[in-house]
Scaffold this motif. Structure first.
Motif, PDB file in Angstrom:
ATOM      1  N   LYS A 571       0.834  -1.207   0.000  1.00 25.16           N
ATOM      2  CA  LYS A 571       0.000   0.000   0.000  1.00 25.16           C
ATOM      3  C   LYS A 571       0.867   1.255   0.000  1.00 25.16           C
ATOM      4  N   TRP A 572       1.921   1.255   0.802  1.00 19.68           N
ATOM      5  CA  TRP A 572       2.826   2.409   0.835  1.00 19.68           C
ATOM      6  C   TRP A 572       3.447   2.622  -0.540  1.00 19.68           C
ATOM      7  N   TRP A 573       3.906   1.539  -1.165  1.00 20.45           N
ATOM      8  CA  TRP A 573       4.555   1.649  -2.476  1.00 20.45           C
ATOM      9  C   TRP A 573       3.585   2.202  -3.509  1.00 20.45           C
ATOM     10  N   LYS A 574       2.351   1.747  -3.488  1.00 14.97           N
ATOM     11  CA  LYS A 574       1.364   2.252  -4.442  1.00 14.97           C
ATOM     12  C   LYS A 574       1.120   3.746  -4.251  1.00 14.97           C
ATOM     13  N   GLN A 575       1.149   4.211  -3.010  1.00 19.72           N
ATOM     14  CA  GLN A 575       0.942   5.629  -2.739  1.00 19.72           C
ATOM     15  C   GLN A 575       2.095   6.477  -3.264  1.00 19.72           C
ATOM     16  N   GLN A 576       3.292   5.901  -3.334  1.00 14.55           N
ATOM     17  CA  GLN A 576       4.480   6.662  -3.726  1.00 14.55           C
ATOM     18  C   GLN A 576       4.860   6.479  -5.192  1.00 14.55           C
ATOM     19  N   ARG A 577       4.394   5.433  -5.869  1.00 14.05           N
ATOM     20  CA  ARG A 577       4.970   5.033  -7.148  1.00 14.05           C
ATOM     21  C   ARG A 577       4.854   6.093  -8.241  1.00 14.05           C
ATOM     22  N   SER A 578       3.844   6.954  -8.166  1.00 15.98           N
ATOM     23  CA  SER A 578       3.667   7.933  -9.231  1.00 15.98           C
ATOM     24  C   SER A 578       4.895   8.827  -9.378  1.00 15.98           C
ATOM     25  N   TRP A 579       5.586   9.108  -8.287  1.00 13.82           N
ATOM     26  CA  TRP A 579       6.808   9.896  -8.372  1.00 13.82           C
ATOM     27  C   TRP A 579       8.060   9.053  -8.124  1.00 13.82           C
ATOM     28  N   LEU A 580       7.916   8.000  -7.326  1.00 14.39           N
ATOM     29  CA  LEU A 580       9.087   7.230  -6.908  1.00 14.39           C
ATOM     30  C   LEU A 580       9.765   6.546  -8.087  1.00 14.39           C
ATOM     31  N   LEU A 581       8.984   6.005  -9.025  1.00 13.24           N
ATOM     32  CA  LEU A 581       9.569   5.277 -10.148  1.00 13.24           C
ATOM     33  C   LEU A 581      10.161   6.205 -11.200  1.00 13.24           C
ATOM     34  N   ALA A 582       9.878   7.490 -11.103  1.00  9.55           N
ATOM     35  CA  ALA A 582      10.491   8.477 -11.996  1.00  9.55           C
ATOM     36  C   ALA A 582      11.617   9.242 -11.302  1.00  9.55           C
ATOM     37  N   ALA A 583      11.947   8.835 -10.093  1.00  7.93           N
ATOM     38  CA  ALA A 583      12.977   9.531  -9.316  1.00  7.93           C
ATOM     39  C   ALA A 583      14.373   9.072  -9.732  1.00  7.93           C
ATOM     40  N   ASP A 584      15.360   9.916  -9.457  1.00 10.89           N
ATOM     41  CA  ASP A 584      16.762   9.540  -9.634  1.00 10.89           C
ATOM     42  C   ASP A 584      17.213   8.730  -8.422  1.00 10.89           C
ATOM     43  N   ILE A 585      17.877   7.617  -8.681  1.00 14.59           N
ATOM     44  CA  ILE A 585      18.444   6.817  -7.589  1.00 14.59           C
ATOM     45  C   ILE A 585      19.859   7.322  -7.326  1.00 14.59           C
ATOM     46  N   LEU A 586      20.054   7.934  -6.189  1.00 16.84           N
ATOM     47  CA  LEU A 586      21.352   8.459  -5.780  1.00 16.84           C
ATOM     48  C   LEU A 586      21.893   7.559  -4.669  1.00 16.84           C
ATOM     49  N   ARG A 587      22.980   6.857  -4.948  1.00 12.33           N
ATOM     50  CA  ARG A 587      23.585   6.052  -3.890  1.00 12.33           C
ATOM     51  C   ARG A 587      24.312   6.955  -2.893  1.00 12.33           C
ATOM     52  N   LEU A 588      24.264   6.582  -1.623  1.00 11.42           N
ATOM     53  CA  LEU A 588      24.835   7.401  -0.563  1.00 11.42           C
ATOM     54  C   LEU A 588      26.146   6.806  -0.074  1.00 11.42           C
ATOM     55  N   ASP A 589      27.077   7.691   0.267  1.00 11.89           N
ATOM     56  CA  ASP A 589      28.366   7.271   0.806  1.00 11.89           C
ATOM     57  C   ASP A 589      28.235   7.098   2.308  1.00 11.89           C
ATOM     58  N   SER A 590      28.018   5.869   2.720  1.00 12.57           N
ATOM     59  CA  SER A 590      27.841   5.579   4.135  1.00 12.57           C
ATOM     60  C   SER A 590      29.195   5.412   4.808  1.00 12.57           C
ATOM     61  N   GLY A 591      29.326   5.979   5.981  1.00 14.72           N
ATOM     62  CA  GLY A 591      30.531   5.777   6.781  1.00 14.72           C
ATOM     63  C   GLY A 591      30.572   4.411   7.428  1.00 14.72           C
ATOM     64  N   ASP A 592      29.512   3.663   7.278  1.00 16.36           N
ATOM     65  CA  ASP A 592      29.403   2.322   7.843  1.00 16.36           C
ATOM     66  C   ASP A 592      29.314   1.341   6.686  1.00 16.36           C
ATOM     67  N   GLU A 593      30.331   0.498   6.521  1.00 14.27           N
ATOM     68  CA  GLU A 593      30.353  -0.431   5.400  1.00 14.27           C
ATOM     69  C   GLU A 593      29.233  -1.451   5.467  1.00 14.27           C
ATOM     70  N   ALA A 594      28.600  -1.603   6.615  1.00 16.10           N
ATOM     71  CA  ALA A 594      27.499  -2.554   6.749  1.00 16.10           C
ATOM     72  C   ALA A 594      26.194  -2.009   6.181  1.00 16.10           C
ATOM     73  N   VAL A 595      26.151  -0.717   5.869  1.00 17.39           N
ATOM     74  CA  VAL A 595      24.922  -0.078   5.408  1.00 17.39           C
ATOM     75  C   VAL A 595      25.019   0.250   3.920  1.00 17.39           C
ATOM     76  N   LEU A 596      24.090  -0.289   3.136  1.00 20.16           N
ATOM     77  CA  LEU A 596      23.945   0.067   1.725  1.00 20.16           C
ATOM     78  C   LEU A 596      22.736   0.985   1.616  1.00 20.16           C
ATOM     79  N   ALA A 597      22.985   2.244   1.275  1.00 22.83           N
ATOM     80  CA  ALA A 597      21.910   3.235   1.329  1.00 22.83           C
ATOM     81  C   ALA A 597      21.789   3.960   0.000  1.00 22.83           C
ATOM     82  N   GLU A 598      20.554   4.276  -0.341  1.00 22.57           N
ATOM     83  CA  GLU A 598      20.301   5.071  -1.533  1.00 22.57           C
ATOM     84  C   GLU A 598      19.149   6.021  -1.285  1.00 22.57           C
TER      85      GLU A 598
END
Length: 692
Positions: A571-598
């Protein structure tokens, strides 16, 4: 000397030709001032000579060839009908130029050869290059690279993508040295092992900062890449169809399109135009104007055990979980009871579907879902009616080793093309099918340009007749993903692994080239069928929600709590998809190698979602702040933890983000970051941000 300057908002390319010889790229990098004297620039970049060198450096040209003491890999290797190597001396005949496109035509009158190099703007921030060779006489081309670009000296790191089945897009790093980095993919497809892409990066460059150059070769039939440092220190990168895949003598040869980008702002700076190009140029525009449906694929629920009543029950359960498209996978045709039989016999199995597909499709449509169907048209089983009738249709010799207990059809044969078109056309014309999962489950016996081009032609023909039918490129998962196949397909199945932990990493690295809207990601079973690992429903669901969301498991296994958790994320994904799927995916530089963030940033910059995947135990006890990117430093943003209901007991600190929204400046969020609560490994924090 002739010079041509090409510009977009991120980069300048300067091409030069001296004495009508083969042109070369004299500059490729950050945007130059408009008043830059490019003739002076070309003269200024000439390097010195010393002992042990010839009297003039042969340039790293758009098409370096043998015969003028060029010490690197030639971009053209060809021979005449007698097998004699051709060493052309090309002379410029014509240049067609504007500020966003350049076409240079060269010939060698004595050899009867004409070479054309094309460079044009694909989309702001991304350029496309291709080469074409024509001969008066039939010749054999062993290797033809797309127009060759030099590698900047300040980017000594080579970043490429390898992998395996269920482990695609593994990022590896090499350094330029005295040996060339050569990758030759002879599988006849893009390959799990060797994605046709490369980045070079400056020391210290990461997702958000530093100089980065990117190449992608948009071809599905196997490629060759050469990343080479010459003895004098200059470097070049070449991409082309894998060597010796132009089979036989011919008069015309072409490379695929090679896409290149430069950014002074890290890997994200090249990824954004690459993602945008797929969204805005490759996808049909009407696809962006309607919601992407939540998929349900029945493969990991039933495999080959097809029963209409069971499938109707699965469809009802999937619909109750929010699914909007039901995909019937392998096992519906011929005598297909396991993976050893019936490929090629594309007629409905009336043992399993005595009344045809209509009862199943009618039920699915009554639930408000569309219907999709699996095919693997390019393959044939030895135990099939098709093979018994036409063994001569197989690609390769009769005694070859099977792959996944199947053979490959010679797609370049006209009867094969007609047979497959008729069979797929019949299913699409007689059933309400809105989607095809087009699979390709083995490597080819050898790479062949005509095989790949024939696949493109068949896909284009089907799309012209059935433009409403969406096609997914699947090849044992991510074995055929590239901008060539995406000219004809509208979704990719990124990996056969539904292990959320593995998927988290695969998706993260694939975002260098792939936007969310075409990247399928499904919630798999509790115990992953390819890894044996067990993950929570929350983690599985949020990983799938990072891309085009779907489900691929048996909904009968779900507990009430798991069903509720899955439905909540859908349900959350359906509420967001109109803009989320057209968004730019920016990967983040995490200071913690255990975290993969975007960070998925909306096109207008007004909102974003951060997915912070906890892939392992951290080295430190408390989570490190996670710096964001791409925000307006002066603006204020309201941020909220979407899934704070997933807080665990070991997270004991009193943190404002656990109980309330926060209002922080873009400057703070980018320079210090968001401090998230402690979490067990194999979990995801989801943060929503809105500009005030």
């Amino acid at each position: 000397m002739q010079t041509w300057r090409l510009d977009d908002s991120a980069q300048t390319i300067v091409v030069a030709a001296i004495n009508n010889n083969m042109a070369f790229v004299a500059y490729w990098g950050a945007v130059l001032p408009e008043h830059e004297d490019v003739n002076q620039l070309v003269k200024a970049q000439v390097r010195d000579l010393t002992g042990g060198m010839i009297d003039q450096n042969a340039p790293v040209s758009l098409c370096p060839v043998e015969g003028n003491a060029f010490s690197g890999m030639p971009a053209l290797i060809a021979s005449d009908a007698m097998g004699t190597a051709l060493m052309p001396r090309f002379t410029l005949q014509h240049a067609c130029y504007n500020k966003q496109a350049l076409e240079l035509i060269y010939n060698d009158v004595d050899l009867g050869l004409t070479y054309k190099a094309s460079i044009s703007l694909a989309i702001d921030g991304l350029w496309q290059l291709s080469s074409n060779l024509q001969s008066v006489d039939d010749i054999q081309v062993h290797w033809l690279a797309a127009p060759v670009l030099p590698v900047a000296d300040k980017t000594p790191r080579a970043l490429e993508f390898g992998g395996r089945w269920c482990g695609e897009f593994r990022l590896t790093e090499s350094s330029f040295g005295p040996s060339a980095l050569v990758r030759e993919n002879r599988t006849g497809r893009s390959g799990h092992e060797h994605f046709p892409g490369l980045m070079t990066a400056s020391q210290g460059a990461n997702y958000c900062q530093g100089d980065v150059y990117a190449w992608h070769y948009g071809w599905s039939g196997g490629h060759k890449m050469v990343a080479e440092q010459l003895p004098d220190g200059r470097r070049q990168v070449q991409f082309g169809h894998v060597s010796h895949s132009y089979r036989g003598m011919a008069k015309t040869f072409s490379s695929a399109k090679q896409y290149v980008a430069f950014s002074a702002h890290g890997i994200n700076g090249v990824s954004v135009p690459l993602q945008k190009y797929v969204r805005e140029e490759l996808l049909p525009r009407d696809l962006l104007q309607k919601p992407r449906p939540v998929h349900y694929n029945c493969w990991e629920a039933i495999y080959f055990d097809h029963d209409v009543e069971l499938l109707q029950d699965l469809a009802s359960r999937a619909a109750s979980l929010g699914a909007e498209r039901f995909v019937l996978d392998d096992g519906w045709f011929g005598q297909r009871d396991d993976d050893t039989t019936a490929l090629g016999d594309w007629d409905l199995d009336l043992r399993k579907y005595p009344q045809g597909l209509t009862p199943l499709i009618d039920h699915i449509e009554s639930l408000g879902m569309g219907f999709g169907l699996w095919f693997e048209p390019e393959m044939v089983s030895e135990n099939s009616q098709l093979y018994r009738a036409h063994p001569e249709w197989v690609l390769g010799h009769a005694t070859q080793t099977l792959g996944r207990q199947q053979l490959v059809l010679n797609m370049a044969l006209a009867p094969v093309q007609e047979y497959l078109y008729d069979k797929v056309n019949q299913m699409l014309a007689n059933n309400a099918i809105e989607y095809i999962k087009w699979d390709h489950n083995r490597v080819l016996p050898f790479a062949d340009v005509s095989q790949t081009q024939a696949v493109y032609n068949l896909l284009a023909r089907l799309r012209s007749v059935f433009p409403h039918v969406e096609i997914e490129s699947c090849s044992s998962g991510g074995g055929r993903i590239d901008y060539g196949i995406l000219q004809h397909t509208q979704r990719v199945w990124l990996s056969d692994s539904n292990d959320a932990l593995e998927r988290l990493r695969i998706q993260h690295h694939a975002a260098t080239f792939l936007p969310a809207i075409i990247t399928g990601s499904h919630v798999g079973p509790r115990c992953c069928h390819t890894s044996g690992r067990v993950h929570s429903m929350n983690f599985r669901a949020w990983v799938a929600a990072q891309r085009h969301m779907g489900m691929e498991m048996d909904p009968r296994e779900l507990t009430a709590a798991e069903a509720s958790q899955l439905l909540s994320v859908v349900k959350w994904w359906k509420q967001q998809r109109s803009w989320l799927l057209a968004a730019d995916i920016l990967r983040l530089d995490s200071g913690d190698e255990a975290v993969l963030a975007e960070q998925h940033l909306a096109a207008n910059g007004e909102q974003f979602v951060v997915f912070a995947g906890v892939a392992d135990s951290s080295e430190q006890i408390s989570p490190r702040p996670l710096p964001l990117t791409g925000l307006d430093a002066q603006a204020l943003y309201e941020i909220d933890l979407v899934n704070r209901d997933e807080l665990v007991n070991l997270s004991r600190g009193e943190m404002a983000i656990k109980v309330d929204t926060l209002t922080l400046s873009g400057s703070y969020l980018m320079n210090y970051g968001v401090t998230l609560p402690w979490q067990f490994p194999n979990a995801m924090w989801v943060l929503k941000g809105k500009r005030l």
